[in-house]
Design an enzyme around this catalytic site. Structure first.
Site, PDB file in Angstrom:
ATOM      1  N   CYS A 142     -29.059  -9.174 -20.429  1.00 23.23           N
ATOM      2  CA  CYS A 142     -28.925  -7.803 -19.477  1.00 23.23           C
ATOM      3  C   CYS A 142     -30.048  -7.888 -18.186  1.00 23.23           C
ATOM      4  O   CYS A 142     -30.095  -9.002 -17.724  1.00 23.23           O
ATOM      5  CB  CYS A 142     -28.834  -6.761 -20.008  1.00 23.23           C
ATOM      6  SG  CYS A 142     -27.954  -5.475 -18.874  1.00 23.23           S
ATOM      7  N   LYS A 163     -21.424   2.440 -12.162  1.00 22.26           N
ATOM      8  CA  LYS A 163     -21.994   1.802 -13.197  1.00 22.26           C
ATOM      9  C   LYS A 163     -20.940   0.904 -14.021  1.00 22.26           C
ATOM     10  O   LYS A 163     -19.797   1.375 -14.203  1.00 22.26           O
ATOM     11  CB  LYS A 163     -22.616   2.907 -14.346  1.00 22.26           C
ATOM     12  CG  LYS A 163     -23.246   2.263 -15.403  1.00 22.26           C
ATOM     13  CD  LYS A 163     -23.794   3.593 -16.424  1.00 22.26           C
ATOM     14  CE  LYS A 163     -24.423   2.658 -17.602  1.00 22.26           C
ATOM     15  NZ  LYS A 163     -25.013   4.084 -18.479  1.00 22.26           N
ATOM     16  N   SER A 192     -23.532  -2.322 -19.713  1.00 23.12           N
ATOM     17  CA  SER A 192     -23.964  -0.965 -19.541  1.00 23.12           C
ATOM     18  C   SER A 192     -25.030  -1.285 -18.487  1.00 23.12           C
ATOM     19  O   SER A 192     -26.349  -1.323 -18.537  1.00 23.12           O
ATOM     20  CB  SER A 192     -24.616  -0.111 -20.613  1.00 23.12           C
ATOM     21  OG  SER A 192     -24.930   1.010 -20.076  1.00 23.12           O
ATOM     22  N   HIS A 235     -24.516  -6.889 -23.372  1.00 20.88           N
ATOM     23  CA  HIS A 235     -24.919  -6.485 -24.739  1.00 20.88           C
ATOM     24  C   HIS A 235     -24.226  -6.572 -25.694  1.00 20.88           C
ATOM     25  O   HIS A 235     -23.772  -5.490 -26.280  1.00 20.88           O
ATOM     26  CB  HIS A 235     -25.213  -4.882 -24.412  1.00 20.88           C
ATOM     27  CG  HIS A 235     -26.316  -4.476 -23.644  1.00 20.88           C
ATOM     28  ND1 HIS A 235     -27.777  -4.789 -23.721  1.00 20.88           N
ATOM     29  CD2 HIS A 235     -26.486  -4.130 -22.538  1.00 20.88           C
ATOM     30  CE1 HIS A 235     -28.559  -4.457 -22.966  1.00 20.88           C
ATOM     31  NE2 HIS A 235     -27.987  -3.972 -21.877  1.00 20.88           N
ATOM     32  N   GLU A 237     -25.134  -7.423 -28.645  1.00 19.29           N
ATOM     33  CA  GLU A 237     -25.977  -6.814 -29.660  1.00 19.29           C
ATOM     34  C   GLU A 237     -25.705  -5.323 -29.885  1.00 19.29           C
ATOM     35  O   GLU A 237     -25.947  -4.943 -31.141  1.00 19.29           O
ATOM     36  CB  GLU A 237     -27.415  -7.162 -29.538  1.00 19.29           C
ATOM     37  CG  GLU A 237     -28.159  -5.953 -28.677  1.00 19.29           C
ATOM     38  CD  GLU A 237     -28.187  -6.314 -27.083  1.00 19.29           C
ATOM     39  OE1 GLU A 237     -28.522  -5.445 -26.299  1.00 19.29           O
ATOM     40  OE2 GLU A 237     -27.266  -7.311 -26.685  1.00 19.29           O
ATOM     41  N   ARG A 249     -25.210  11.302 -24.036  1.00 22.94           N
ATOM     42  CA  ARG A 249     -26.767  11.593 -23.512  1.00 22.94           C
ATOM     43  C   ARG A 249     -26.404  12.126 -22.112  1.00 22.94           C
ATOM     44  O   ARG A 249     -27.101  13.228 -21.610  1.00 22.94           O
ATOM     45  CB  ARG A 249     -27.495  10.569 -23.739  1.00 22.94           C
ATOM     46  CG  ARG A 249     -28.747  10.599 -23.130  1.00 22.94           C
ATOM     47  CD  ARG A 249     -29.626   9.308 -23.048  1.00 22.94           C
ATOM     48  NE  ARG A 249     -28.745   8.483 -21.816  1.00 22.94           N
ATOM     49  CZ  ARG A 249     -28.957   7.287 -21.534  1.00 22.94           C
ATOM     50  NH1 ARG A 249     -29.888   6.427 -22.443  1.00 22.94           N
ATOM     51  NH2 ARG A 249     -28.254   6.588 -20.643  1.00 22.94           N
TER      52      ARG A 249
END
Length: 309
Positions: A142, A163, A192, A235, A237, A249
């Protein structure tokens, strides 16, 4: 694969509960084999979660791996205790004389800053330069991929209007790519990020190959033709609930955040996300360890050749 880590590391108990083979130092020391030396430069804010994510993915081959976690000295972590870093992490100064079969540079939540404005940029540049002489294979993730492409090849990152947030379909462009061996023609990867790498910028660099991309998320996997550097813009992972944690969040802060693409069933945040990328994530990291590291790195780790461009 036995992952050699400290029994005091929080990830140790988590991985044991998942029936993943982890090996305490005292047992590993009695095995007469040459383990792979892998270091992870963890730039993510939630370091303990990131540790577990990568250790889980590095546990899928018969190879024994000795892991060093590394943190930057020029940045004070707000989300991880000093005691944890002092106990389980090393600084670049402590490892700079070591040789490693593999090195992972994680993402970081600083992508909207100019590279030179990141407080640890100079230190990261020293580390990326060092990987050319002291590491056989380096994987950049990333923001780490964007930083690596900028440092090594001058490729810029570009801001995007919204985003890139969700789980996106990708396709294999080059079936002979080592990281993509055994992949389906289409697969899913979480993203992300607020910035991107453009195909036309990569295509100007003759040393680089784009081996996977997404019609929505863009360029995903870029490989140096010398087979020593890999740049991954997503990502893979991430855990099942990582994007959910990010979404809730930001929503709780009142930020303008859309529901992650192709993530919650029926686009309903009350539904538990399906873990749709785990198989390909495991395969990619297994391929990296096997084809990119184990089968190519010298048995005598001190004879790793310099990474030539």
């Amino acid at each position: 694969m036995p992952i050699k880590i400290s029994t005091d590391l929080p990830a140790y108990r988590t991985l044991l509960d998942e029936n993943i083979f982890v090996m305490p130092d005292n047992i590993a020391e009695h095995q007469d084999i040459r383990e792979l030396k892998i270091a992870i430069l963890n730039l993510m804010p939630k370091k303990i979660e990131t540790e577990t994510q990568f250790l889980r993915l590095l546990s899928n081959t018969p190879l024994q791996v000795d892991i060093d976690f590394v943190h930057v000295e020029s940045h004070i972590s707000k989300n991880t205790s000093v005691s944890h870093l002092n106990t389980f992490y090393k600084t670049f100064n402590e490892i700079k004389n070591n040789m490693y079969d593999g090195f992972i540079i994680t993402g970081a939540p600083v992508e909207q800053l100019e590279y030179e404005a990141v407080d640890y940029w100079n230190e990261l540049c020293d580390i990326m330069e060092w990987t050319k002489t002291n590491v056989f294979s380096t994987m950049h993730i990333c923001w780490g991929a964007m930083a690596g492409l900028y440092y090594h090849f001058g490729i810029p990152k570009h801001s995007i209007s919204e985003k890139m947030f969700g789980v996106f379909p990708h396709r294999v462009l080059k079936e002979n790519s080592q990281l993509l061996k055994g992949f389906d023609e289409g697969f899913l990867v979480p993203h992300s990020r607020h910035t991107e790498i453009k195909r036309e910028d990569v295509e100007k660099i003759p040393q680089l190959d784009i081996t996977s991309e997404s019609d929505i998320a863009g360029v995903y996997m870029i490989c140096n033709k010398n087979r020593r550097q890999y740049f991954i813009t997503g990502h893979s992972e991430y855990d099942r609930d990582t994007l959910a944690q990010e979404y809730f969040r930001d929503a709780d802060k009142g930020l303008d955040i859309r529901i992650p693409y192709n993530y919650f069933p029926d686009d309903d945040p009350a539904n538990i996300p399906l873990f749709k990328w785990r198989g390909h994530a495991n395969l990619m990291f297994s391929n990296w360890l096997n084809y990119c590291v184990y089968q190519r790195t010298p048995y005598d780790i001190n004879k790793i050749p310099e990474c030539e461009f």
